[in-house]
Design a protein around this motif. Structure first.
Motif, PDB file in Angstrom:
ATOM      1  N   GLN A 122      21.485   7.249  77.713  1.00  0.00           N
ATOM      2  CA  GLN A 122      21.792   5.839  77.499  1.00  0.00           C
ATOM      3  C   GLN A 122      22.583   5.639  76.214  1.00  0.00           C
ATOM      4  O   GLN A 122      23.530   4.842  76.162  1.00  0.00           O
ATOM      5  N   ALA A 123      22.234   6.371  75.167  1.00  0.00           N
ATOM      6  CA  ALA A 123      22.979   6.285  73.912  1.00  0.00           C
ATOM      7  C   ALA A 123      24.419   6.752  74.097  1.00  0.00           C
ATOM      8  O   ALA A 123      25.355   6.175  73.522  1.00  0.00           O
ATOM      9  N   LEU A 124      24.622   7.780  74.907  1.00  0.00           N
ATOM     10  CA  LEU A 124      25.972   8.297  75.140  1.00  0.00           C
ATOM     11  C   LEU A 124      26.822   7.296  75.916  1.00  0.00           C
ATOM     12  O   LEU A 124      27.990   7.070  75.583  1.00  0.00           O
ATOM     13  N   THR A 125      26.268   6.685  76.958  1.00  0.00           N
ATOM     14  CA  THR A 125      27.044   5.706  77.720  1.00  0.00           C
ATOM     15  C   THR A 125      27.307   4.454  76.888  1.00  0.00           C
ATOM     16  O   THR A 125      28.372   3.848  76.985  1.00  0.00           O
ATOM     17  N   ASP A 126      26.338   4.062  76.053  1.00  0.00           N
ATOM     18  CA  ASP A 126      26.567   2.924  75.152  1.00  0.00           C
ATOM     19  C   ASP A 126      27.722   3.213  74.205  1.00  0.00           C
ATOM     20  O   ASP A 126      28.424   2.297  73.760  1.00  0.00           O
ATOM     21  N   ASP A 127      27.920   4.491  73.898  1.00  0.00           N
ATOM     22  CA  ASP A 127      28.995   4.913  73.004  1.00  0.00           C
ATOM     23  C   ASP A 127      30.337   5.031  73.716  1.00  0.00           C
ATOM     24  O   ASP A 127      31.335   5.368  73.106  1.00  0.00           O
ATOM     25  N   GLY A 128      30.332   4.826  75.048  1.00  0.00           N
ATOM     26  CA  GLY A 128      31.582   4.855  75.789  1.00  0.00           C
ATOM     27  C   GLY A 128      31.811   6.101  76.618  1.00  0.00           C
ATOM     28  O   GLY A 128      32.841   6.224  77.279  1.00  0.00           O
ATOM     29  N   MET A 129      30.878   7.048  76.611  1.00  0.00           N
ATOM     30  CA  MET A 129      31.068   8.267  77.391  1.00  0.00           C
ATOM     31  C   MET A 129      30.745   8.002  78.862  1.00  0.00           C
ATOM     32  O   MET A 129      29.862   7.204  79.180  1.00  0.00           O
ATOM     33  N   ALA A 130      31.453   8.657  79.749  1.00  0.00           N
ATOM     34  CA  ALA A 130      31.118   8.649  81.173  1.00  0.00           C
ATOM     35  C   ALA A 130      30.176   9.809  81.447  1.00  0.00           C
ATOM     36  O   ALA A 130      30.461  10.946  81.077  1.00  0.00           O
ATOM     37  N   VAL A 131      29.040   9.518  82.080  1.00  0.00           N
ATOM     38  CA  VAL A 131      28.046  10.547  82.369  1.00  0.00           C
ATOM     39  C   VAL A 131      27.794  10.568  83.875  1.00  0.00           C
ATOM     40  O   VAL A 131      27.528   9.529  84.474  1.00  0.00           O
ATOM     41  N   VAL A 132      27.905  11.758  84.459  1.00  0.00           N
ATOM     42  CA  VAL A 132      27.581  11.957  85.871  1.00  0.00           C
ATOM     43  C   VAL A 132      26.300  12.779  85.925  1.00  0.00           C
ATOM     44  O   VAL A 132      26.250  13.896  85.411  1.00  0.00           O
ATOM     45  N   TRP A 133      25.277  12.210  86.545  1.00  0.00           N
ATOM     46  CA  TRP A 133      23.937  12.813  86.571  1.00  0.00           C
ATOM     47  C   TRP A 133      23.585  13.140  88.016  1.00  0.00           C
ATOM     48  O   TRP A 133      23.261  12.262  88.811  1.00  0.00           O
ATOM     49  N   SER A 134      23.662  14.407  88.390  1.00  0.00           N
ATOM     50  CA  SER A 134      23.242  14.838  89.722  1.00  0.00           C
ATOM     51  C   SER A 134      21.721  14.917  89.743  1.00  0.00           C
ATOM     52  O   SER A 134      21.109  15.405  88.790  1.00  0.00           O
ATOM     53  N   THR A 135      21.109  14.422  90.813  1.00  0.00           N
ATOM     54  CA  THR A 135      19.652  14.358  90.802  1.00  0.00           C
ATOM     55  C   THR A 135      19.035  14.458  92.188  1.00  0.00           C
ATOM     56  O   THR A 135      19.626  14.036  93.183  1.00  0.00           O
ATOM     57  N   ALA A 136      17.836  15.044  92.225  1.00  0.00           N
ATOM     58  CA  ALA A 136      17.008  15.033  93.430  1.00  0.00           C
ATOM     59  C   ALA A 136      15.892  14.000  93.290  1.00  0.00           C
ATOM     60  O   ALA A 136      15.127  13.797  94.223  1.00  0.00           O
ATOM     61  N   TYR A 137      15.780  13.362  92.105  1.00  0.00           N
ATOM     62  CA  TYR A 137      14.749  12.349  91.846  1.00  0.00           C
ATOM     63  C   TYR A 137      15.363  10.979  92.139  1.00  0.00           C
ATOM     64  O   TYR A 137      16.242  10.512  91.412  1.00  0.00           O
ATOM     65  N   LEU A 138      14.896  10.322  93.189  1.00  0.00           N
ATOM     66  CA  LEU A 138      15.531   9.070  93.582  1.00  0.00           C
ATOM     67  C   LEU A 138      15.166   7.918  92.666  1.00  0.00           C
ATOM     68  O   LEU A 138      15.881   6.919  92.610  1.00  0.00           O
ATOM     69  N   ASP A 139      14.068   8.037  91.906  1.00  0.00           N
ATOM     70  CA  ASP A 139      13.798   7.009  90.903  1.00  0.00           C
ATOM     71  C   ASP A 139      14.832   7.108  89.780  1.00  0.00           C
ATOM     72  O   ASP A 139      15.160   6.111  89.143  1.00  0.00           O
ATOM     73  N   GLU A 140      15.362   8.317  89.528  1.00  0.00           N
ATOM     74  CA  GLU A 140      16.452   8.463  88.556  1.00  0.00           C
ATOM     75  C   GLU A 140      17.714   7.795  89.083  1.00  0.00           C
ATOM     76  O   GLU A 140      18.411   7.090  88.345  1.00  0.00           O
ATOM     77  N   ALA A 141      18.033   8.025  90.357  1.00  0.00           N
ATOM     78  CA  ALA A 141      19.233   7.417  90.938  1.00  0.00           C
ATOM     79  C   ALA A 141      19.171   5.895  90.855  1.00  0.00           C
ATOM     80  O   ALA A 141      20.179   5.220  90.616  1.00  0.00           O
ATOM     81  N   GLU A 142      17.968   5.352  91.026  1.00  0.00           N
ATOM     82  CA  GLU A 142      17.794   3.898  91.001  1.00  0.00           C
ATOM     83  C   GLU A 142      18.113   3.312  89.633  1.00  0.00           C
ATOM     84  O   GLU A 142      18.458   2.129  89.523  1.00  0.00           O
ATOM     85  N   ARG A 143      18.032   4.137  88.588  1.00  0.00           N
ATOM     86  CA  ARG A 143      18.283   3.658  87.231  1.00  0.00           C
ATOM     87  C   ARG A 143      19.744   3.800  86.824  1.00  0.00           C
ATOM     88  O   ARG A 143      20.128   3.384  85.731  1.00  0.00           O
ATOM     89  N   CYS A 144      20.573   4.396  87.682  1.00  0.00           N
ATOM     90  CA  CYS A 144      21.986   4.589  87.353  1.00  0.00           C
ATOM     91  C   CYS A 144      22.776   3.295  87.568  1.00  0.00           C
ATOM     92  O   CYS A 144      22.380   2.427  88.345  1.00  0.00           O
ATOM     93  N   ASP A 145      23.916   3.193  86.875  1.00  0.00           N
ATOM     94  CA  ASP A 145      24.787   2.027  87.061  1.00  0.00           C
ATOM     95  C   ASP A 145      25.446   2.049  88.433  1.00  0.00           C
ATOM     96  O   ASP A 145      25.656   1.013  89.056  1.00  0.00           O
ATOM     97  N   SER A 146      25.795   3.259  88.883  1.00  0.00           N
ATOM     98  CA  SER A 146      26.442   3.417  90.173  1.00  0.00           C
ATOM     99  C   SER A 146      25.991   4.737  90.781  1.00  0.00           C
ATOM    100  O   SER A 146      25.546   5.646  90.059  1.00  0.00           O
ATOM    101  N   VAL A 147      26.100   4.857  92.088  1.00  0.00           N
ATOM    102  CA  VAL A 147      25.631   6.045  92.793  1.00  0.00           C
ATOM    103  C   VAL A 147      26.690   6.520  93.785  1.00  0.00           C
ATOM    104  O   VAL A 147      27.293   5.702  94.495  1.00  0.00           O
ATOM    105  N   LEU A 148      26.922   7.826  93.798  1.00  0.00           N
ATOM    106  CA  LEU A 148      27.702   8.472  94.851  1.00  0.00           C
ATOM    107  C   LEU A 148      26.715   9.261  95.699  1.00  0.00           C
ATOM    108  O   LEU A 148      26.060  10.164  95.194  1.00  0.00           O
ATOM    109  N   LEU A 149      26.621   8.919  96.987  1.00  0.00           N
ATOM    110  CA  LEU A 149      25.658   9.578  97.867  1.00  0.00           C
ATOM    111  C   LEU A 149      26.411  10.486  98.831  1.00  0.00           C
ATOM    112  O   LEU A 149      27.196  10.024  99.660  1.00  0.00           O
ATOM    113  N   LEU A 150      26.177  11.794  98.692  1.00  0.00           N
ATOM    114  CA  LEU A 150      26.841  12.785  99.531  1.00  0.00           C
ATOM    115  C   LEU A 150      25.877  13.311 100.591  1.00  0.00           C
ATOM    116  O   LEU A 150      24.677  13.461 100.348  1.00  0.00           O
ATOM    117  N   HIS A 151      26.439  13.625 101.752  1.00  0.00           N
ATOM    118  CA  HIS A 151      25.662  14.271 102.821  1.00  0.00           C
ATOM    119  C   HIS A 151      26.619  15.118 103.643  1.00  0.00           C
ATOM    120  O   HIS A 151      27.629  14.621 104.155  1.00  0.00           O
TER     121      HIS A 151
END
Length: 589
Positions: free
Chosen positions: A194-223
């Motif tokens: 959160q500190a990094l994105t507040d500073d202007g960095m773009a962060v891509v967070w790959s995850t298997a935890y869907l509660d983590e995905a729910e906290r993201c600003d945007s989601v790319l869902l691949l299948h």
């Protein structure tokens, strides 16, 4: 935090250029298509979640963006640089933390950081301020001399993050950084990101935890290499309005009720949630069937807000169903005592270090018993003592009526153990691993052949029989490990983080088997860092700093965390509350 070295978006008057542009990206590995015409835009100052099942293409996409793989067709640019044409510059514009981060375990924290600084072309003698900033940011400053191999899972991830941030990248690519990390450490990772994105960095967070995905600003869902969804997670969740329900206060019959619910054509997905059962209806389905089931079971049916996990499973066609083919093949388990596992004052010391300190509890036959705690709390040590793999320093333990001090061999024959780091033999094929497991447990003749074929059929291992375990997708590797642990049909099963790193569909499949085994009378002890999985357990024991600090049902543990700010706490809230309360007690002592 100024590691990003950029201006916060809130201070900019013009719309910043996209951090990442993906245009028609396609990647082929021989006959395997990993990505299929993927197009998306990732913005600066935002956290983007990359979500999908095993084999969806998440890691392939991240490796292309990091300049480590070349796309077959299509193009991608990062910070305005083409990943192919400007490949050398891409490595400076990005920070990449792979799924299995390449820390050198025989080097200290500081030595690892210096090594990665040199790999990024930095003069380590002139970057003391950067090192100090990263150490403060990750809270690793007190541990600079500790060997990386001696760090907890959460601390390893923080060190990996520090190394990925070494060159002050514009885009940070994190491949499942939360896997195997306890909720307290994950909270720290979220704080840092959160500190990094507040500073202007773009962060891509790959995850298997869907509660983590729910906290993201945007989601790319691949299948299967295709992009199925691109946007805020709330937009996907909104598609499930009035389709999520909870059967309230079901109690002891909740596993049978879950199976009945999942057998309904109108139900897309369902899970245990504490003392209740949560279900999701299929698109366009009426609620008549689930209301009739609730009335038959004499329980209340309540509409509940949809979660991102509900929407994710629904988008992929629903869960795997509620009937375990594995459990259906097992005869009911009968033990002479209602207590399947017990320990009293169980203690393990390694020199001056106490890994488990006077732990006592009892597990009833057929119970699913969860063992939770932060990394390094003593969960795996406790498991290994109860499995006869470690000799206790003091205390007593019994499994299936056998005292582990005097009848270790007899106890081992009555239990199955799926280790946190797979107990598979890499030099043997899948079939050879199954045959070895059958031989170890004394199976022979027609029984041996029948059990092996049952496992191959149940876990869909047929296409992989000649392959080495390391060649298997993670979900299939987990299935093989579970098959080996269950080959001799043990009445007690120990599962040490069995679903760590696997996608939500595979986790559903595993818990279908676990629920089915429990209904057959198999006693199951499980460790997990997925807090929703803790809700599937009958009772949960919480370890912290080698001691047992709580033991109760999931719902009771959540009630302990209720306050004005959290009137309806989650299991993660309860976990963090218990740790903080234990710290306060230790400070006051």
């Amino acid at each position: 935090m100024s590691v990003a070295g950029q201006t916060s978006p809130s201070t900019m008057t013009a719309t910043p250029a996209p951090a990442v542009v993906i245009d028609g990206l396609h990647k082929q590995f021989g006959a395997l298509t990993a990505l299929r015409a993927v197009s998306a835009t990732i913005h600066t100052g935002r956290l983007t979640g990359l979500v999908g099942p095993d084999g969806a293409g998440k890691t392939t996409l991240l490796r292309i963006l990091a300049g480590l793989l070349t796309p077959s067709t299509g193009r991608a640019s990062v910070a305005g640089l083409d990943v192919v044409v400007d490949n050398d510059a891409i490595h400076h514009a990005t920070g990449y933390m792979p799924q299995r981060f390449g820390l050198y375990e025989d080097l200290s924290v500081l030595e690892n950081m210096r090594l990665y600084a040199r790999l990024r072309g930095l003069d380590t003698t002139r970057n003391a301020d950067l090192f100090a900033e990263l150490l403060e940011f990750t809270r690793l400053a007190p541990f600079t001399a500790r060997l990386a191999g001696k760090l907890s899972g959460g601390m390893k991830q923080k060190l990996g993050l520090a190394c990925a941030l070494m060159a002050r990248p514009k885009v940070l690519l994190l491949d499942e950084p939360g896997v195997g990390v306890d909720p307290v450490s994950r909270q720290d990772l979220w704080r840092m990101v959160q500190a990094l994105t507040d500073d202007g960095m773009a962060v891509v967070w790959s995850t298997a935890y869907l509660d983590e995905a729910e906290r993201c600003d945007s989601v790319l869902l691949l299948h299967e290499g295709r992009l199925l969804f691109d946007g805020p997670p709330q937009r996907l969740t909104a598609q499930l309005r009035e389709r999520s329900f909870r059967l309230e206060n079901v109690g002891a019959g909740r596993r049978a009720l879950l199976t009945a619910a999942l057998d309904l054509d109108s139900v897309s997905d369902g899970v245990i949630q504490g003392a209740g059962v949560r279900v999701v209806l299929r698109a366009g389905a009426a609620s008549n069937d689930i209301r009739a089931l609730a009335a038959q079971a004499r329980v209340e049916l309540a509409a509940v807000p949809a979660r991102f996990e509900d929407a994710f499973i629904d988008l992929l066609g629903g869960g795997p169903g509620g009937t375990s083919a594995l459990a259906e093949r097992l005869p009911p388990v009968e033990l002479d005592s209602p207590s399947a596992v017990s320990c009293r004052d169980l203690t393990k010391r390694f020199g001056d270090f106490t890994a488990t300190d006077r732990v006592s509890f009892e597990v009833r036959q057929g119970e699913i018993f969860g063992l939770l705690g932060p990394n390094g709390a003593g969960k795996s040590t406790t498991f290994k003592m109860l499995c006869g793999l470690l000799k206790p320093s003091s205390g007593q333990a019994q499994v299936a009526g056998h005292d582990l001090r005097h009848a270790t061999g007899a106890a081992k024959s009555r239990l199955g153990y799926m280790a946190q780091k797979f107990s598979l033999y890499g030099l043997l094929s899948v079939r050879q691993n199954l045959e070895f497991a059958a031989g170890v447990y004394g199976l022979d003749g027609a029984t041996r052949r029948g059990r092996i074929e049952d496992m191959i059929d149940t876990f869909d291992l047929g296409p992989w029989l000649a392959a080495a375990p390391d060649a298997l997708p993670l979900g299939h590797k987990q299935r093989l490990a579970l098959a080996c642990a269950l080959m001799h049909r043990p009445p007690v099963l120990f599962l040490d983080e069995p679903t760590s790193g696997v996608d939500p569909i595979t986790r559903r499949e595993f818990w279908t088997h676990i629920n089915g085994l429990s209904r057959r009378g198999v006693t199951i002890m499980v460790t997990t860092h997925f807090m929703d999985e803790a809700e599937y357990c009958d009772r949960v024991a919480m370890l912290y700093r080698a001691r047992l600090i709580a033991l109760d049902t999931p719902d009771q543990l959540k009630r302990r965390a209720i306050d004005s700010a959290r009137p309806d706490p989650t299991m993660e809230d309860a976990f963090i509350h218990l740790v903080e309360a234990a710290d306060l007690q230790l400070a006051a002592a």
